[in-house]
Write an enzyme that holds these catalytic residues in place. Structure first.
Site, PDB file in Angstrom:
ATOM      1  N   LYS A  52     -20.996  21.456  39.318  1.00  0.00           N
ATOM      2  CA  LYS A  52     -21.416  22.492  40.261  1.00  0.00           C
ATOM      3  C   LYS A  52     -20.294  22.796  41.249  1.00  0.00           C
ATOM      4  O   LYS A  52     -20.020  22.016  42.157  1.00  0.00           O
ATOM      5  CB  LYS A  52     -22.661  22.063  41.044  1.00  0.00           C
ATOM      6  CG  LYS A  52     -23.383  23.297  41.588  1.00  0.00           C
ATOM      7  CD  LYS A  52     -24.128  23.076  42.886  1.00  0.00           C
ATOM      8  CE  LYS A  52     -23.319  23.275  44.118  1.00  0.00           C
ATOM      9  NZ  LYS A  52     -22.628  24.562  44.290  1.00  0.00           N
TER      10      LYS A  52
ATOM     11  N   GLU B  25     -16.948  11.485  48.052  1.00  0.00           N
ATOM     12  CA  GLU B  25     -15.627  11.703  48.682  1.00  0.00           C
ATOM     13  C   GLU B  25     -15.858  12.705  49.798  1.00  0.00           C
ATOM     14  O   GLU B  25     -16.153  13.873  49.536  1.00  0.00           O
ATOM     15  CB  GLU B  25     -14.633  12.284  47.664  1.00  0.00           C
ATOM     16  CG  GLU B  25     -14.364  11.413  46.460  1.00  0.00           C
ATOM     17  CD  GLU B  25     -13.529  10.198  46.772  1.00  0.00           C
ATOM     18  OE1 GLU B  25     -13.027  10.083  47.905  1.00  0.00           O
ATOM     19  OE2 GLU B  25     -13.397   9.350  45.884  1.00  0.00           O
TER      20      GLU B  25
ATOM     21  N   CYS C 133      -9.097  17.428  53.168  1.00  0.00           N
ATOM     22  CA  CYS C 133      -9.765  16.220  53.682  1.00  0.00           C
ATOM     23  C   CYS C 133      -8.744  15.179  54.121  1.00  0.00           C
ATOM     24  O   CYS C 133      -9.057  14.319  54.924  1.00  0.00           O
ATOM     25  CB  CYS C 133     -10.684  15.652  52.607  1.00  0.00           C
ATOM     26  SG  CYS C 133      -9.832  15.418  51.041  1.00  0.00           S
TER      27      CYS C 133
ATOM     28  N   GLU D 144     -13.630  16.443  62.265  1.00  0.00           N
ATOM     29  CA  GLU D 144     -12.825  17.110  61.245  1.00  0.00           C
ATOM     30  C   GLU D 144     -12.854  18.615  61.518  1.00  0.00           C
ATOM     31  O   GLU D 144     -13.928  19.219  61.569  1.00  0.00           O
ATOM     32  CB  GLU D 144     -13.406  16.824  59.861  1.00  0.00           C
ATOM     33  CG  GLU D 144     -12.599  17.447  58.743  1.00  0.00           C
ATOM     34  CD  GLU D 144     -13.204  17.192  57.372  1.00  0.00           C
ATOM     35  OE1 GLU D 144     -14.406  17.458  57.190  1.00  0.00           O
ATOM     36  OE2 GLU D 144     -12.470  16.736  56.488  1.00  0.00           O
TER      37      GLU D 144
HETATM   38  P1  NAD Z   1     -19.900  21.149  51.401  1.00  0.00           P
HETATM   39  O1  NAD Z   1     -20.428  19.778  51.637  1.00  0.00           O
HETATM   40  O2  NAD Z   1     -20.467  22.266  52.180  1.00  0.00           O
HETATM   41  O3  NAD Z   1     -20.080  21.564  49.864  1.00  0.00           O
HETATM   42  C1  NAD Z   1     -19.587  20.742  48.807  1.00  0.00           C
HETATM   43  C2  NAD Z   1     -20.401  21.041  47.558  1.00  0.00           C
HETATM   44  O4  NAD Z   1     -21.743  20.617  47.777  1.00  0.00           O
HETATM   45  C3  NAD Z   1     -20.469  22.515  47.195  1.00  0.00           C
HETATM   46  O5  NAD Z   1     -20.451  22.655  45.794  1.00  0.00           O
HETATM   47  C4  NAD Z   1     -21.813  22.920  47.759  1.00  0.00           C
HETATM   48  O6  NAD Z   1     -22.365  24.044  47.118  1.00  0.00           O
HETATM   49  C5  NAD Z   1     -22.626  21.681  47.466  1.00  0.00           C
HETATM   50  N1  NAD Z   1     -23.850  21.544  48.264  1.00  0.00           N
HETATM   51  C6  NAD Z   1     -24.166  22.155  49.430  1.00  0.00           C
HETATM   52  N2  NAD Z   1     -25.402  21.793  49.825  1.00  0.00           N
HETATM   53  C7  NAD Z   1     -25.859  20.915  48.896  1.00  0.00           C
HETATM   54  C8  NAD Z   1     -27.053  20.167  48.747  1.00  0.00           C
HETATM   55  N3  NAD Z   1     -28.042  20.225  49.627  1.00  0.00           N
HETATM   56  N4  NAD Z   1     -27.168  19.349  47.659  1.00  0.00           N
HETATM   57  C9  NAD Z   1     -26.182  19.250  46.756  1.00  0.00           C
HETATM   58  N5  NAD Z   1     -25.031  19.942  46.844  1.00  0.00           N
HETATM   59  C10 NAD Z   1     -24.862  20.748  47.897  1.00  0.00           C
HETATM   60  O7  NAD Z   1     -18.317  21.014  51.572  1.00  0.00           O
HETATM   61  P2  NAD Z   1     -17.245  22.189  51.477  1.00  0.00           P
HETATM   62  O8  NAD Z   1     -17.373  23.007  52.710  1.00  0.00           O
HETATM   63  O9  NAD Z   1     -17.295  22.843  50.137  1.00  0.00           O
HETATM   64  O10 NAD Z   1     -15.897  21.342  51.512  1.00  0.00           O
HETATM   65  C11 NAD Z   1     -15.328  20.870  52.674  1.00  0.00           C
HETATM   66  C12 NAD Z   1     -15.626  19.399  52.907  1.00  0.00           C
HETATM   67  O11 NAD Z   1     -15.267  18.650  51.747  1.00  0.00           O
HETATM   68  C13 NAD Z   1     -14.826  18.811  54.035  1.00  0.00           C
HETATM   69  O12 NAD Z   1     -15.638  17.988  54.838  1.00  0.00           O
HETATM   70  C14 NAD Z   1     -13.771  17.972  53.323  1.00  0.00           C
HETATM   71  O13 NAD Z   1     -13.246  16.900  54.080  1.00  0.00           O
HETATM   72  C15 NAD Z   1     -14.515  17.503  52.140  1.00  0.00           C
HETATM   73  N6  NAD Z   1     -13.591  17.116  51.077  1.00  0.00           N
HETATM   74  C16 NAD Z   1     -13.434  15.795  50.800  1.00  0.00           C
HETATM   75  C17 NAD Z   1     -12.531  15.399  49.825  1.00  0.00           C
HETATM   76  C18 NAD Z   1     -12.342  13.949  49.490  1.00  0.00           C
HETATM   77  O14 NAD Z   1     -11.836  13.682  48.415  1.00  0.00           O
HETATM   78  N7  NAD Z   1     -12.707  13.021  50.351  1.00  0.00           N
HETATM   79  C19 NAD Z   1     -11.792  16.351  49.123  1.00  0.00           C
HETATM   80  C20 NAD Z   1     -11.990  17.701  49.436  1.00  0.00           C
HETATM   81  C21 NAD Z   1     -12.902  18.066  50.417  1.00  0.00           C
END
Ligand code: NAD
Length: 476
Positions: free
Chosen positions: A174, A249, A283, A380
């Site tokens: 997804k 992550e 991140c 963050e």
């Molecule tokens: P997000 O948490 O908003 O979304 C991530 C994914 O989760 C998307 O595909 C989103 O559609 C999905 N999602 C949203 N609501 C959900 C739910 N209720 N149930 C299941 N899935 C759901 O994050 P984002 O804005 O896409 O990305 C930014 C964040 O990701 C930042 O906090 C960043 O630090 C983190 N990040 C972490 C890493 C790592 O490896 N630690 C790498 C990249 C990004």
């Protein structure tokens, strides 16, 4: 360019159950350029069931050597389509094209690595006290859900899908609603390379609409999630009901520690891109810089000079280093942090404004005089903002570094070997880089301490995370 705009299920593109679509906006121009099908709960049901059929129908029992061959074929397809993948990434999230090309290559590299790794990965024989013969097996789990964010859409999709598939699982991928195109392309290219239909399904759409259905589906045996800490926490709570496996992550607030004995000039020249790359939407962004007081002023001066040289502009231009933020909402969120910093009297040494009228751009911003309780220091930001502070004492600096609830990545600059080893042990993070800013190596485990996550992606650790460990004892 031919845009993939449907769900990818059972080896073919199809509309969503309700026909609902999401409009994609090019962040560099603010113009809508595509409408992509948005999966709903009925689509989750269909995708998971078909993935289960593909798993039972052969993928789980395929010899590792055969999976190796298919994954190598996928990698070749990805390399052949590297430019197309890079252009899709640029369009949907405004990623500078040179970075997008590198990341498309990184995705292919993941498939190459796990193609080779799976025939070297297995259990152990163990000398148990009773005699007899005891051995362990690493077995595939079944259907796994891989949920990925929008900041590195293609490489993260690959670094989850490749080990999951190599280990013998089927995947429901997804992507984030802002960045479905490269995940859909991955599904299409993988099938064209010979991955059987149903083994990799791709469900674009809103996480809020299908997240719960995917995470709680009884046939989904593991959820591998990369995204924000808040959503990660929710997924873990939902998964707890069935004791479902999760790996998370999550967010970060990574330190960059510079001692006076280091090659601090090199540190100052390279540190801006350790926080501003991907326009700070990383991140691992080194957004808290700790500089030993003896070199603080010259370091800041050099850091700011290097920041001013960064090329902010059109992501389609090969020379561009920083593109726009991903969306108007993301820029508004970063600007709220900047307003807070202004209100608290932080000093803006450079940046803080919008460099051009069109596109969701924001200048790389360097802050001094940021307090330990300020939002910019604690949270963050996920935008091009860094805070630099001086330190006098190693132990006090380490307490400040480790006061963060996050612990994902970090950098340490010193030419004193004992200090490098001592501080590397003391920093509470899953990844640390000495005299460089690297965080991700396909061959090495990647993940966080504390609220930055649980479990590890990449390296052989990812294969462990996508398998169950079984112990078998055979009496003599
Ligand atoms: P997000 O948490 O908003 O979304 C991530 C994914 O989760 C998307 O595909 C989103 O559609 C999905 N999602 C949203 N609501 C959900 C739910 N209720 N149930 C299941 N899935 C759901 O994050 P984002 O804005 O896409 O990305 C930014 C964040 O990701 C930042 O906090 C960043 O630090 C983190 N990040 C972490 C890493 C790592 O490896 N630690 C790498 C990249 C990004």
């Amino acid at each position: 360019m031919n845009l993939p705009t449907h769900l990818f299920v059972d080896g073919a593109f199809r509309a969503s159950a309700t026909g609902r679509r999401v409009t994609l906006i090019n962040p560099a121009t603010e113009e809508a350029f595509a409408e992509v099908a948005s999966a709903e709960v009925a689509d989750v049901q269909a995708a998971v069931e078909s993935a289960q059929r593909a798993w039972e129908g052969g993928w789980r029992d395929l010899a590792p050597g055969k999976r190796e061959a298919v994954l190598h074929a996928v990698a070749r397809q990805l390399r052949e389509h590297q430019e197309e993948i890079a252009q899709l990434e640029r369009l949907q999230i405004g990623k500078p094209i040179s970075d997008a090309r590198d990341e498309a290559g990184l995705g292919a590299r993941c498939f190459e690595y796990y193609a080779g790794a799976v025939t070297k990965f297995g259990g152990q024989t163990l000398p148990v006290a009773r005699g007899g013969f005891d051995f362990t097996l690493r077995q595939p789990m079944g259907v796994v859900a891989c949920i990925v964010p929008w900041n590195f859409p293609f490489p993260i999709a690959c670094w989850k899908a490749a080990p999951a598939l190599a280990a013998g699982n089927c995947v429901v991928l997804k992507p984030a609603s802002l960045s479905p195109l490269t995940a859909l392309k991955l599904g299409e290219l993988a099938c064209a390379a010979g991955l059987p239909p149903g083994v990799l399904q791709v469900l674009p759409g809103r996480g809020g609409a299908i997240g719960d259905a995917l995470v709680t589906h009884p046939l989904v045996r593991k959820v591998s999630f990369t995204g924000s800490t808040d959503i990660g926490r929710r997924i873990m709570e939902l998964a707890a009901r069935d004791l479902k496996r999760v790996s998370l992550e999550l967010g970060g607030k990574s330190p960059n520690i510079v001692f006076a004995d280091a090659d601090w000039q090199r540190a100052a020249d390279t540190s801006p891109m350790s926080v501003f790359a991907n326009t700070g939407q990383d991140c691992c962004a080194r957004s808290r810089v700790f500089v030993e007081r003896a070199i603080f002023e010259p370091f800041v001066e050099r850091f700011v000079a290097a920041t001013r040289k960064l090329v902010v502009g059109d992501p389609a231009d090969d020379q561009t280093q920083l593109g726009p933020l991903v969306s108007a909402e993301q820029r508004a969120s970063v600007e709220a942090f900047l307003a807070d910093a202004r209100g608290r009297g932080s000093r803006f040494v450079c940046g803080g404004g919008r460099p051009q009228p069109r596109g969701f751009y924001l200048e790389p911003t360097v802050l001094l005089d940021v307090g330990a309780d300020d939002r910019c220091w604690r949270e963050e930001i996920f935008g091009p903002v860094v805070a630099i502070v001086p330190f006098d004492d190693e132990a006090a600096m380490l307490r400040a570094v480790n006061a963060s609830p996050y612990g994902l990545s970090g950098s340490l600059w010193t030419n004193n070997l004992s200090r490098a080893l001592r501080v590397s042990r003391a920093v509470q993070s899953g990844v640390l880089s000495v005299n460089s800013h690297s965080s991700v190596h396909v061959e090495a485990p990647f993940g966080g301490f504390k609220q930055s996550g649980l479990g590890r992606d990449l390296g052989m650790a990812a294969l462990e995370g996508f398998t169950e460990l079984k112990n078998v004892y055979v009496a003599e």
